[in-house]
Design an enzyme around this catalytic site. Structure first.
Site, PDB file in Angstrom:
ATOM      1  N   HIS A  50       0.854  -1.192   0.000  1.00  0.00           N
ATOM      2  CA  HIS A  50       0.000   0.000   0.000  1.00  0.00           C
ATOM      3  C   HIS A  50       0.887   1.238   0.000  1.00  0.00           C
ATOM      4  CE1 HIS A  50       1.159   0.226   4.181  1.00  0.00           C
ATOM      5  NE2 HIS A  50       0.664  -0.988   4.395  1.00  0.00           N
TER       6      HIS A  50
HETATM    7  P1  TYD Z   1      -1.263  -2.567   7.642  1.00  0.00           P
HETATM    8  O1  TYD Z   1      -0.691  -1.185   7.746  1.00  0.00           O
HETATM    9  O2  TYD Z   1      -2.116  -2.872   6.459  1.00  0.00           O
HETATM   10  O3  TYD Z   1      -0.099  -3.635   7.768  1.00  0.00           O
HETATM   11  P2  TYD Z   1       1.221  -3.840   6.875  1.00  0.00           P
HETATM   12  O4  TYD Z   1       1.417  -2.644   6.010  1.00  0.00           O
HETATM   13  O5  TYD Z   1       2.329  -4.001   7.852  1.00  0.00           O
HETATM   14  O6  TYD Z   1       1.037  -5.083   6.113  1.00  0.00           O
HETATM   15  O7  TYD Z   1      -2.078  -2.848   8.996  1.00  0.00           O
HETATM   16  C1  TYD Z   1      -2.624  -4.100   9.302  1.00  0.00           C
HETATM   17  C2  TYD Z   1      -3.819  -3.890  10.203  1.00  0.00           C
HETATM   18  O8  TYD Z   1      -3.436  -3.251  11.416  1.00  0.00           O
HETATM   19  C3  TYD Z   1      -4.898  -3.008   9.569  1.00  0.00           C
HETATM   20  O9  TYD Z   1      -6.160  -3.569   9.898  1.00  0.00           O
HETATM   21  C4  TYD Z   1      -4.749  -1.682  10.258  1.00  0.00           C
HETATM   22  C5  TYD Z   1      -4.156  -2.034  11.598  1.00  0.00           C
HETATM   23  N1  TYD Z   1      -3.241  -1.001  12.099  1.00  0.00           N
HETATM   24  C6  TYD Z   1      -3.613  -0.216  13.185  1.00  0.00           C
HETATM   25  O10 TYD Z   1      -4.722  -0.351  13.744  1.00  0.00           O
HETATM   26  N2  TYD Z   1      -2.741   0.725  13.651  1.00  0.00           N
HETATM   27  C7  TYD Z   1      -1.527   0.920  13.078  1.00  0.00           C
HETATM   28  O11 TYD Z   1      -0.736   1.796  13.522  1.00  0.00           O
HETATM   29  C8  TYD Z   1      -1.160   0.115  11.951  1.00  0.00           C
HETATM   30  C9  TYD Z   1       0.177   0.285  11.261  1.00  0.00           C
HETATM   31  C10 TYD Z   1      -2.044  -0.833  11.502  1.00  0.00           C
END
Ligand code: TYD
Length: 132
Positions: A50
């Site tokens: 993303h």
């Molecule tokens: P995501 O940022 O999509 O993970 P990555 O980029 O590491 O694969 O986040 C995964 C899940 O965690 C998503 O449901 C959002 C949640 N999240 C939070 O609630 N707070 C945060 O600070 C982060 C980074 C993610």
């Protein structure tokens, strides 16, 4: 500098064990609003996939190693992180992926914003369209 790049952070070498630290707006070019970490990543998994509209990040491999793969709409950047005394600065509007995690790796991420799902761009096509 608005391109992704490695930033070395201080390392205080000591026979008792080394120490490193990061100060906002000094070693990294933003104020820290949030800290999160990624751990217990099963072999072969990828994280990310993303971009952020506004969030800037600084990513450090506190333990183990992994790759940070970035795309700015024109070109790809790949950084292999495997030491806790440097990290990669990720400006906003970068497609970002974390992959090739070693066993027991620990990714520390400092972010310039609090969590907001609306800051995410989760479709690569949508991300590329923003560059016309
Ligand atoms: P995501 O940022 O999509 O993970 P990555 O980029 O590491 O694969 O986040 C995964 C899940 O965690 C998503 O449901 C959002 C949640 N999240 C939070 O609630 N707070 C945060 O600070 C982060 C980074 C993610």
């Amino acid at each position: 500098m608005n391109t992704p790049h490695i930033i070395n952070i201080p390392k205080i070498s000591d026979p008792r064990g080394n120490l490193s630290f990061i100060e906002e707006e000094n070693h990294i070019p933003f104020k820290i609003k949030r800290i999160y970490w990624i751990y217990d990543v099963p072999g072969g998994e990828k994280r990310g996939g993303h971009a952020f509209r506004e969030t800037e990040e600084f990513i450090v491999a506190l333990s183990g190693s992994f790759d940070v793969v970035l795309h700015d709409g024109r070109q790809e950047y790949r950084f292999h992180l495997n030491r806790s005394y440097y990290g990669v600065y990720v400006p906003k509007m970068m497609w970002r992926m974390l992959e090739n995690f070693s066993t027991n790796s620990l990714a520390l991420i400092l972010a310039s914003t609090v969590f907001k799902e609306s800051d995410y761009i989760r479709e690569f096509d949508e991300f590329m369209k923003l560059f016309g």
